[in-house]
Write a protein that holds these residues in place. Sequence first.
Motif, mmCIF file in Angstrom:
data_model
loop_
_atom_site.group_PDB
_atom_site.id
_atom_site.type_symbol
_atom_site.label_atom_id
_atom_site.label_comp_id
_atom_site.label_asym_id
_atom_site.label_seq_id
_atom_site.Cartn_x
_atom_site.Cartn_y
_atom_site.Cartn_z
ATOM 1 N N GLY A 50 0.806 -1.207 0.000
ATOM 2 C CA GLY A 50 0.000 0.000 0.000
ATOM 3 C C GLY A 50 0.847 1.268 0.000
ATOM 4 N N ARG A 120 -3.197 7.164 4.450
ATOM 5 C CA ARG A 120 -4.598 6.892 4.108
ATOM 6 C C ARG A 120 -5.184 7.934 3.157
ATOM 7 N NH1 ARG A 120 -4.023 3.943 8.856
ATOM 8 N NH2 ARG A 120 -5.226 1.971 8.779
ATOM 9 N N PHE A 123 -5.305 6.559 -0.399
ATOM 10 C CA PHE A 123 -6.201 5.481 -0.806
ATOM 11 C C PHE A 123 -7.103 5.972 -1.941
ATOM 12 C CE2 PHE A 123 -6.539 3.191 3.609
ATOM 13 C CZ PHE A 123 -5.171 2.978 3.580
ATOM 14 N N ARG A 125 -10.288 6.265 -3.107
ATOM 15 C CA ARG A 125 -11.662 6.158 -2.611
ATOM 16 C C ARG A 125 -12.678 6.047 -3.742
ATOM 17 N NH1 ARG A 125 -10.942 4.504 2.542
ATOM 18 N NH2 ARG A 125 -9.561 5.908 3.703
ATOM 19 N N TYR A 140 -10.395 -3.212 2.215
ATOM 20 C CA TYR A 140 -9.945 -2.073 1.413
ATOM 21 C C TYR A 140 -10.239 -0.755 2.114
ATOM 22 C CZ TYR A 140 -8.892 0.890 -2.530
ATOM 23 O OH TYR A 140 -8.339 1.854 -3.327
ATOM 24 N N GLY A 144 -6.710 -0.011 2.594
ATOM 25 C CA GLY A 144 -6.348 0.332 1.227
ATOM 26 C C GLY A 144 -5.842 -0.856 0.436
#
Length: 208
Positions: A50, A120, A123, A125, A140, A144
């Motif tokens: 990630g 974060r 990520f 989205r 997820y 992520g």
Amino acid sequence: MTQWLGVALLPRADHLRAAVRLQRDIGGEVSLRPRLEPDGNLPHVTVFQGPFADSLDPAEALESIGTAAAGNGLHGELSLSTTDVVYQPTGWLFLALERPPLLEALQEAALAALDRHLDRAAFDRDKDTSRFTDDERASYERYGYRYTGAAYAPHVTLGRAEENTALELVRTARDRAGLPKEMVFDRLSFYVMGEHGAHAETLLERRC
């Protein structure tokens, strides 16, 4: 600056070469991507991957993960039985592996070491998760990464193709190639993610 990194188990040299051949044999005339290479995009089992903040020290994290794994009984080599070549939406071919408690503990150790360093804000989205399972979607959202906890699905990625092609390759995989009964892993690595999350560059290695 965001770093896209992962932790993985790497196959023993002979099993690594076998995985490279397996991708070629199953793909045949289809060039599965990313292309596995013995000295490039390495066959691997992702433990976690990630986006990470600069606060992450890969050497410190890998030492922590490896020490925890040793405490849980990982010493020398880890042999994992294969189950089948499976399809994963959308367009992925996986060599699926068993998920013993030792492997679950390894991922838990990785999450414990890495969670606080996740970026974060990076990520995606807007990612389409409509074909994820509920567990994958929850994974997820939290990390992520699609495959943690109940959603953890140990596998060696054999590549991606157009969806109908991938489905046909999975259906005929056993006709195209002899599948190994097991894969043996002897190293933990911290790596730079490449195309589709590939193991593009090894930053650090540690013997199991």
